[in-house]
Design a protein around this motif. Structure first.
Motif, PDB file in Angstrom:
ATOM      1  N   GLN A 156     -14.164  12.974  17.533  1.00  0.00           N
ATOM      2  CA  GLN A 156     -13.017  13.839  17.825  1.00  0.00           C
ATOM      3  C   GLN A 156     -11.802  13.023  18.257  1.00  0.00           C
ATOM      4  OE1 GLN A 156     -13.762  17.434  20.072  1.00  0.00           O
ATOM      5  NE2 GLN A 156     -15.944  17.209  19.655  1.00  0.00           N
ATOM      6  N   LEU A 157     -12.024  11.943  18.984  1.00  0.00           N
ATOM      7  CA  LEU A 157     -10.905  11.095  19.392  1.00  0.00           C
ATOM      8  C   LEU A 157     -10.212  10.485  18.175  1.00  0.00           C
ATOM      9  CD1 LEU A 157     -12.390   9.234  22.488  1.00  0.00           C
ATOM     10  CD2 LEU A 157     -10.522  10.897  22.502  1.00  0.00           C
ATOM     11  N   VAL A 158     -10.992  10.057  17.193  1.00  0.00           N
ATOM     12  CA  VAL A 158     -10.418   9.492  15.978  1.00  0.00           C
ATOM     13  C   VAL A 158      -9.613  10.556  15.242  1.00  0.00           C
ATOM     14  CG1 VAL A 158     -10.967   8.555  13.698  1.00  0.00           C
ATOM     15  CG2 VAL A 158     -12.105   7.648  15.729  1.00  0.00           C
ATOM     16  N   SER A 159     -10.143  11.774  15.177  1.00  0.00           N
ATOM     17  CA  SER A 159      -9.432  12.873  14.505  1.00  0.00           C
ATOM     18  C   SER A 159      -8.135  13.215  15.211  1.00  0.00           C
ATOM     19  CB  SER A 159     -10.307  14.123  14.451  1.00  0.00           C
ATOM     20  OG  SER A 159     -11.431  13.892  13.660  1.00  0.00           O
ATOM     21  N   ALA A 160      -8.110  13.040  16.513  1.00  0.00           N
ATOM     22  CA  ALA A 160      -6.928  13.377  17.306  1.00  0.00           C
ATOM     23  C   ALA A 160      -6.159  12.121  17.695  1.00  0.00           C
ATOM     24  CB  ALA A 160      -7.353  14.137  18.552  1.00  0.00           C
ATOM     25  N   ALA A 161      -6.247  11.085  16.872  1.00  0.00           N
ATOM     26  CA  ALA A 161      -5.702   9.769  17.231  1.00  0.00           C
ATOM     27  C   ALA A 161      -4.275   9.812  17.753  1.00  0.00           C
ATOM     28  CB  ALA A 161      -5.799   8.812  16.051  1.00  0.00           C
ATOM     29  N   ALA A 162      -3.423  10.622  17.161  1.00  0.00           N
ATOM     30  CA  ALA A 162      -2.021  10.655  17.600  1.00  0.00           C
ATOM     31  C   ALA A 162      -1.898  11.072  19.053  1.00  0.00           C
ATOM     32  CB  ALA A 162      -1.217  11.591  16.711  1.00  0.00           C
ATOM     33  N   SER A 163      -2.726  12.011  19.498  1.00  0.00           N
ATOM     34  CA  SER A 163      -2.626  12.458  20.882  1.00  0.00           C
ATOM     35  C   SER A 163      -3.392  11.551  21.836  1.00  0.00           C
ATOM     36  CB  SER A 163      -3.147  13.896  21.009  1.00  0.00           C
ATOM     37  OG  SER A 163      -4.528  13.947  20.691  1.00  0.00           O
ATOM     38  N   VAL A 164      -4.280  10.703  21.296  1.00  0.00           N
ATOM     39  CA  VAL A 164      -5.066   9.819  22.142  1.00  0.00           C
ATOM     40  C   VAL A 164      -4.306   8.538  22.466  1.00  0.00           C
ATOM     41  CG1 VAL A 164      -7.216   8.507  22.278  1.00  0.00           C
ATOM     42  CG2 VAL A 164      -7.218  10.759  21.250  1.00  0.00           C
ATOM     43  N   VAL A 165      -3.450   8.113  21.575  1.00  0.00           N
ATOM     44  CA  VAL A 165      -2.654   6.916  21.837  1.00  0.00           C
ATOM     45  C   VAL A 165      -1.618   7.276  22.897  1.00  0.00           C
ATOM     46  CG1 VAL A 165      -1.092   5.186  20.886  1.00  0.00           C
ATOM     47  CG2 VAL A 165      -2.993   6.041  19.506  1.00  0.00           C
ATOM     48  N   ILE A 166      -1.740   6.638  24.027  1.00  0.00           N
ATOM     49  CA  ILE A 166      -0.861   6.939  25.148  1.00  0.00           C
ATOM     50  C   ILE A 166      -0.162   5.638  25.534  1.00  0.00           C
ATOM     51  CG2 ILE A 166      -0.743   7.847  27.496  1.00  0.00           C
ATOM     52  CD1 ILE A 166      -3.479   9.216  26.910  1.00  0.00           C
ATOM     53  N   HIS A 167       1.142   5.608  25.358  1.00  0.00           N
ATOM     54  CA  HIS A 167       1.925   4.392  25.628  1.00  0.00           C
ATOM     55  C   HIS A 167       1.348   3.193  24.881  1.00  0.00           C
ATOM     56  CE1 HIS A 167       4.205   6.548  28.583  1.00  0.00           C
ATOM     57  NE2 HIS A 167       3.209   6.643  29.440  1.00  0.00           N
ATOM     58  N   ARG A 175     -21.536   9.082  22.640  1.00  0.00           N
ATOM     59  CA  ARG A 175     -20.274   8.485  22.234  1.00  0.00           C
ATOM     60  C   ARG A 175     -19.827   8.953  20.853  1.00  0.00           C
ATOM     61  NH1 ARG A 175     -17.951   4.639  26.023  1.00  0.00           N
ATOM     62  NH2 ARG A 175     -16.409   4.421  24.370  1.00  0.00           N
ATOM     63  N   GLU A 176     -20.754   9.067  19.921  1.00  0.00           N
ATOM     64  CA  GLU A 176     -20.383   9.464  18.562  1.00  0.00           C
ATOM     65  C   GLU A 176     -19.777  10.862  18.554  1.00  0.00           C
ATOM     66  OE1 GLU A 176     -22.429   8.168  14.601  1.00  0.00           O
ATOM     67  OE2 GLU A 176     -23.454   9.945  15.379  1.00  0.00           O
ATOM     68  N   THR A 177     -20.348  11.753  19.319  1.00  0.00           N
ATOM     69  CA  THR A 177     -19.839  13.124  19.400  1.00  0.00           C
ATOM     70  C   THR A 177     -18.382  13.137  19.844  1.00  0.00           C
ATOM     71  OG1 THR A 177     -22.034  13.978  19.904  1.00  0.00           O
ATOM     72  CG2 THR A 177     -20.169  15.349  20.557  1.00  0.00           C
ATOM     73  N   PRO A 194      -8.284   4.078  23.474  1.00  0.00           N
ATOM     74  CA  PRO A 194      -9.602   3.791  24.063  1.00  0.00           C
ATOM     75  C   PRO A 194     -10.494   3.017  23.099  1.00  0.00           C
ATOM     76  CG  PRO A 194      -9.468   6.082  23.390  1.00  0.00           C
ATOM     77  CD  PRO A 194      -8.094   5.500  23.220  1.00  0.00           C
ATOM     78  N   GLY A 195     -11.463   2.307  23.662  1.00  0.00           N
ATOM     79  CA  GLY A 195     -12.414   1.549  22.849  1.00  0.00           C
ATOM     80  C   GLY A 195     -13.393   2.457  22.134  1.00  0.00           C
ATOM     81  N   SER A 231     -22.562  19.153  21.462  1.00  0.00           N
ATOM     82  CA  SER A 231     -21.252  19.751  21.206  1.00  0.00           C
ATOM     83  C   SER A 231     -20.279  19.312  22.299  1.00  0.00           C
ATOM     84  CB  SER A 231     -21.350  21.270  21.147  1.00  0.00           C
ATOM     85  OG  SER A 231     -21.675  21.777  22.414  1.00  0.00           O
ATOM     86  N   PHE A 232     -19.026  19.189  21.908  1.00  0.00           N
ATOM     87  CA  PHE A 232     -18.002  18.764  22.849  1.00  0.00           C
ATOM     88  C   PHE A 232     -16.662  19.255  22.342  1.00  0.00           C
ATOM     89  CE2 PHE A 232     -14.883  15.807  24.601  1.00  0.00           C
ATOM     90  CZ  PHE A 232     -15.270  15.785  25.926  1.00  0.00           C
ATOM     91  N   ASP A 233     -15.903  19.845  23.227  1.00  0.00           N
ATOM     92  CA  ASP A 233     -14.555  20.293  22.877  1.00  0.00           C
ATOM     93  C   ASP A 233     -13.556  19.363  23.552  1.00  0.00           C
ATOM     94  OD1 ASP A 233     -15.358  22.520  21.341  1.00  0.00           O
ATOM     95  OD2 ASP A 233     -15.684  23.683  23.178  1.00  0.00           O
ATOM     96  N   LEU A 234     -12.962  18.494  22.757  1.00  0.00           N
ATOM     97  CA  LEU A 234     -11.994  17.543  23.281  1.00  0.00           C
ATOM     98  C   LEU A 234     -10.788  18.301  23.831  1.00  0.00           C
ATOM     99  CD1 LEU A 234     -11.483  14.426  23.394  1.00  0.00           C
ATOM    100  CD2 LEU A 234     -10.091  14.736  21.350  1.00  0.00           C
ATOM    101  N   PRO A 235     -10.410  18.020  25.072  1.00  0.00           N
ATOM    102  CA  PRO A 235      -9.225  18.684  25.617  1.00  0.00           C
ATOM    103  C   PRO A 235      -7.988  18.364  24.781  1.00  0.00           C
ATOM    104  CG  PRO A 235     -10.424  17.525  27.346  1.00  0.00           C
ATOM    105  CD  PRO A 235     -11.032  17.109  26.034  1.00  0.00           C
TER     106      PRO A 235
END
Length: 180
Positions: free
Chosen positions: A51-62, A45-47, A66-67, A90-94
């Motif tokens: 990245q989700l936090v860094s990409a917060a603008a694109s993760v917020v959908i309507h 989850r941390e991995t 996510p939790g 390693s993980f590459d967030l789409p």
């Protein structure tokens, strides 16, 4: 003939990697196997969450976000005297919506089993305030899954392949973490 919803298409086309992950995670029945579970989940989850936090603008959908449970997993590990996590994977967030929803399908879906896992954790003496904070958080966000399903249904069935691909990739990252 009834058309399958995207949720069921995803479930059907990721069933094999989901089963592999469940096998790799295993059952926790004592403190040692619970700690193994916590360490694996935190690494996984941390991995991704970083990245989700860094990409917060694109993760917020309507307006939906996510939790986040990695910080709670870290606190759960600290409760048990386990502060050193495994090495991050390693993980590459789409960077596209369909791919991102595939990742979120896996992350939010993990909360569906939280009620069962909470009962197991309670038998080991863990609670929402000691050792099982992340599970309590997942249970408290039960509506989040339904919100995600609504977003998944906005994807055209012809575009679902990208979502499936990203979900499979996410499951494989988790499998890698738990198999190490």
């Amino acid at each position: 003939m009834t058309q399958k919803t995207n949720r069921f298409i995803l479930r059907e086309r990721t069933n094999d990697v989901h089963a592999t992950l469940e096998s790799a995670v295993g059952q926790f029945s004592d403190a040692e196997t619970y700690i193994r579970y916590l360490r694996g989940m935190m690494t996984f989850r941390e991995t991704i969450e970083r990245q989700l936090v860094s990409a917060a603008a694109s993760v917020v959908i309507h307006g939906w976000l996510p939790g986040e449970i990695a910080p709670l997993l870290r606190k759960d590990l600290e409760d048990l005297g386990q502060i050193k996590p495994k090495a991050a994977s390693s993980f590459d967030l789409p960077n596209d919506r369909q791919g991102l929803l595939g990742v979120l399908y896996v992350l939010e879906g993990s909360g569906l089993g939280a009620r069962v896992l909470t009962r197991r954790a309670e038998k080991l003496g863990y609670s929402p305030s000691f050792g099982a904070r992340h599970l309590a958080s997942q249970i408290s966000r039960a509506d989040s899954w339904n919100s995600l399903l609504g977003l998944l249904d906005e994807i055209a069935t012809s575009d679902i392949d990208r979502t499936v691909q990203a979900a499979r990739m996410t499951f494989k990252v988790a499998i890698d973490v738990f198999e190490r």
